[in-house]
Design a protein around this motif. Structure first.
Motif, PDB file in Angstrom:
ATOM      1  N   TYR A  14      -4.500   4.310   2.620  1.00 27.63           N
ATOM      2  CA  TYR A  14      -4.299   4.514   1.182  1.00 27.63           C
ATOM      3  C   TYR A  14      -5.509   5.209   0.558  1.00 27.63           C
ATOM      4  O   TYR A  14      -5.364   6.071  -0.323  1.00 27.63           O
ATOM      5  CB  TYR A  14      -4.063   3.151   0.511  1.00 27.63           C
ATOM      6  N   GLN A  15      -6.703   4.849   1.013  1.00 25.71           N
ATOM      7  CA  GLN A  15      -7.929   5.439   0.480  1.00 25.71           C
ATOM      8  C   GLN A  15      -8.197   6.847   1.018  1.00 25.71           C
ATOM      9  O   GLN A  15      -8.946   7.604   0.410  1.00 25.71           O
ATOM     10  CB  GLN A  15      -9.117   4.531   0.806  1.00 25.71           C
ATOM     11  N   HIS A  16      -7.614   7.177   2.178  1.00 22.91           N
ATOM     12  CA  HIS A  16      -7.820   8.493   2.800  1.00 22.91           C
ATOM     13  C   HIS A  16      -6.447   9.119   3.065  1.00 22.91           C
ATOM     14  O   HIS A  16      -5.954   9.099   4.194  1.00 22.91           O
ATOM     15  CB  HIS A  16      -8.593   8.358   4.115  1.00 22.91           C
TER      16      HIS A  16
ATOM     17  N   PHE B 223       0.827  -1.208   0.000  1.00 24.81           N
ATOM     18  CA  PHE B 223       0.000   0.000   0.000  1.00 24.81           C
ATOM     19  C   PHE B 223       0.863   1.260   0.000  1.00 24.81           C
ATOM     20  O   PHE B 223       0.557   2.237  -0.705  1.00 24.81           O
ATOM     21  CB  PHE B 223      -0.943  -0.012   1.200  1.00 24.81           C
ATOM     22  N   ALA B 224       1.952   1.240   0.786  1.00 25.91           N
ATOM     23  CA  ALA B 224       2.843   2.405   0.807  1.00 25.91           C
ATOM     24  C   ALA B 224       3.471   2.614  -0.572  1.00 25.91           C
ATOM     25  O   ALA B 224       3.588   3.749  -1.061  1.00 25.91           O
ATOM     26  CB  ALA B 224       3.922   2.226   1.874  1.00 25.91           C
ATOM     27  N   GLY B 225       3.873   1.514  -1.223  1.00 26.98           N
ATOM     28  CA  GLY B 225       4.457   1.610  -2.554  1.00 26.98           C
ATOM     29  C   GLY B 225       3.460   2.083  -3.594  1.00 26.98           C
ATOM     30  O   GLY B 225       3.814   2.841  -4.503  1.00 26.98           O
TER      31      GLY B 225
ATOM     32  N   GLY C 171       3.281   5.580  -3.979  1.00 27.89           N
ATOM     33  CA  GLY C 171       4.527   6.180  -4.443  1.00 27.89           C
ATOM     34  C   GLY C 171       5.487   6.540  -3.331  1.00 27.89           C
ATOM     35  O   GLY C 171       6.393   7.355  -3.520  1.00 27.89           O
ATOM     36  N   LEU C 172       5.318   5.911  -2.169  1.00 28.39           N
ATOM     37  CA  LEU C 172       6.121   6.234  -0.977  1.00 28.39           C
ATOM     38  C   LEU C 172       6.080   7.737  -0.703  1.00 28.39           C
ATOM     39  O   LEU C 172       7.028   8.317  -0.176  1.00 28.39           O
ATOM     40  CB  LEU C 172       7.575   5.760  -1.138  1.00 28.39           C
ATOM     41  N   ALA C 173       4.947   8.347  -1.048  1.00 30.29           N
ATOM     42  CA  ALA C 173       4.803   9.795  -0.908  1.00 30.29           C
ATOM     43  C   ALA C 173       3.776  10.180   0.143  1.00 30.29           C
ATOM     44  O   ALA C 173       3.517  11.366   0.349  1.00 30.29           O
ATOM     45  CB  ALA C 173       4.398  10.412  -2.251  1.00 30.29           C
ATOM     46  N   ASP C 174       3.179   9.161   0.792  1.00 32.90           N
ATOM     47  CA  ASP C 174       2.210   9.447   1.853  1.00 32.90           C
ATOM     48  C   ASP C 174       2.889   9.224   3.196  1.00 32.90           C
ATOM     49  O   ASP C 174       3.298   8.103   3.520  1.00 32.90           O
ATOM     50  CB  ASP C 174       0.984   8.541   1.716  1.00 32.90           C
TER      51      ASP C 174
ATOM     52  N   GLY D 102      -5.437   3.793  10.847  1.00 33.90           N
ATOM     53  CA  GLY D 102      -6.467   3.861   9.834  1.00 33.90           C
ATOM     54  C   GLY D 102      -7.588   4.805  10.243  1.00 33.90           C
ATOM     55  O   GLY D 102      -8.124   5.555   9.413  1.00 33.90           O
ATOM     56  N   CYS D 103      -7.918   4.776  11.535  1.00 36.82           N
ATOM     57  CA  CYS D 103      -8.946   5.689  12.055  1.00 36.82           C
ATOM     58  C   CYS D 103      -8.502   7.145  11.922  1.00 36.82           C
ATOM     59  O   CYS D 103      -9.308   8.022  11.570  1.00 36.82           O
ATOM     60  CB  CYS D 103      -9.235   5.371  13.522  1.00 36.82           C
ATOM     61  N   ALA D 104      -7.233   7.402  12.193  1.00 38.08           N
ATOM     62  CA  ALA D 104      -6.710   8.769  12.067  1.00 38.08           C
ATOM     63  C   ALA D 104      -6.791   9.244  10.625  1.00 38.08           C
ATOM     64  O   ALA D 104      -7.087  10.412  10.356  1.00 38.08           O
ATOM     65  CB  ALA D 104      -5.268   8.821  12.571  1.00 38.08           C
ATOM     66  N   ALA D 105      -6.555   8.332   9.688  1.00 37.19           N
ATOM     67  CA  ALA D 105      -6.622   8.692   8.274  1.00 37.19           C
ATOM     68  C   ALA D 105      -8.054   8.988   7.847  1.00 37.19           C
ATOM     69  O   ALA D 105      -8.328   9.973   7.144  1.00 37.19           O
ATOM     70  CB  ALA D 105      -6.035   7.574   7.423  1.00 37.19           C
ATOM     71  N   ALA D 106      -8.989   8.125   8.287  1.00 35.14           N
ATOM     72  CA  ALA D 106     -10.379   8.249   7.860  1.00 35.14           C
ATOM     73  C   ALA D 106     -11.164   9.263   8.690  1.00 35.14           C
ATOM     74  O   ALA D 106     -12.246   9.688   8.282  1.00 35.14           O
ATOM     75  CB  ALA D 106     -11.060   6.886   7.919  1.00 35.14           C
ATOM     76  N   GLY D 107     -10.626   9.602   9.862  1.00 30.93           N
ATOM     77  CA  GLY D 107     -11.340  10.521  10.747  1.00 30.93           C
ATOM     78  C   GLY D 107     -12.526   9.884  11.429  1.00 30.93           C
ATOM     79  O   GLY D 107     -13.479  10.562  11.814  1.00 30.93           O
ATOM     80  N   SER D 108     -12.475   8.549  11.613  1.00 32.33           N
ATOM     81  CA  SER D 108     -13.572   7.832  12.254  1.00 32.33           C
ATOM     82  C   SER D 108     -13.061   6.519  12.824  1.00 32.33           C
ATOM     83  O   SER D 108     -12.135   5.912  12.280  1.00 32.33           O
ATOM     84  CB  SER D 108     -14.689   7.551  11.243  1.00 32.33           C
TER      85      SER D 108
END
Length: 277
Positions: A129-131, A46-48, A51-54, A209-215
């Motif tokens: 990856y989605q958020h 997922f990180a790749g 693009g190793l840019a997140d 994942g929760c921090a990324a999605a905000g939930s």
């Protein structure tokens, strides 16, 4: 190709490989041998794909890699990768089941269920990856917490390693080890502190994942939930073996928390293994 699809292909390949190897070798610890490796691969997929840019995904990948490196080292030094390095619990279970029943158990639980679980615990990386939101202060707090739990598990495993090395030395010298199981250090506060720290790290991964999605209302909670359930079952089974080997284990159970570290209760204090050994 979508990273989740890539992970599904990896899952299928790993299931096939571990099942075939278990049939060829007669050993059933092949999933144990890839346990600390495959989740690392999933998270890096997922990180790749980003693009190793997140920053969040990169941080998650690094943290999970540290988890995997530590666990791989500990498993290797105990002989887990050597021929005949099968988990003793599978041998015990084989003795309690008919051969056909155990082969079904091997395919559906040891191979398929556990490999699916290894993907599920890594899927908060799919959420991230989605958020792809900016890294926040919460991510830093979670990273520090993860590292603290990693240190805790390292300490617990090192205490267990030292104890078993001492126990082997006592036996080799013709002496009867006393006590016969570890009850000091972190094991004074939990019968399985390494289990606690292991599970807690994957709950922290879920929180990324929760921090990324905000939930916190995310279906990926099924990963750490199933992992916790697996460890509960493993703890019950492991302790049933310990009680059959060591009658005094019941007294240790009476005074010591099963998993979550807590102050020990009252009980007859067995002669403790000296920390100076």
């Amino acid at each position: 190709m979508e990273p989740f699809i890539v992970c599904l292909w990896i899952l299928a390949a790993v299931c096939a490989a571990t099942w075939v190897l278990s049939l060829i070798t007669g050993e059933h610890s092949w999933v144990d041998r890839i346990w600390s490796i495959v989740p690392v691969v999933y998270v890096w997929v997922f990180a790749g794909a980003a693009g190793l840019a997140d920053a969040r995904l990169d941080l998650m990948a690094v943290l999970v890699t540290l988890w995997g490196a530590r666990l791989t080292f500990n498993f290797a030094r105990k002989g887990g990768y050597a021929p005949g390095g099968e988990d003793y619990r599978w041998e015990v279970l084989r003795g309690r089941m008919k051969p056909a029943a155990f082969q079904l158990f091997n395919l559906f639980f040891i191979v398929i269920y556990q490999n699916v679980l290894l993907l599920l615990i890594a899927l908060p990386a799919w959420t991230a990856y989605q958020h792809r939101t900016p890294l926040s202060a919460l991510d830093i707090v979670l990273a520090v917490l993860f590292l603290g739990l990693l240190v805790g598990e390292t300490v617990a495993d090192q205490q267990q390693w030292r104890f078993h090395q001492w126990k082997k030395a006592e036996t080799a010298a013709g002496r009867t080890p006393e006590p016969r199981f570890l009850q000091t250090g972190l094991f004074r506060y939990s019968r399985h502190p390494n289990f606690f720290f292991e599970q807690a790290q994957w709950w922290v991964v879920f929180l990324f994942g929760c921090a990324a999605a905000g939930s916190v209302l995310l279906w990926t909670v099924i990963g750490p939930l199933l992992l916790t359930g697996l460890f509960i079952g493993s703890t019950v089974f492991t302790e049933s073996i310990s009680r059959s080997r060591y009658p005094e284990y019941a007294e240790y159970q009476a005074r010591t928390s099963p998993v979550v570290p807590w102050f020990p209760g009252r009980g007859n204090t067995a002669r403790m293994w000296s920390e100076s050994r």
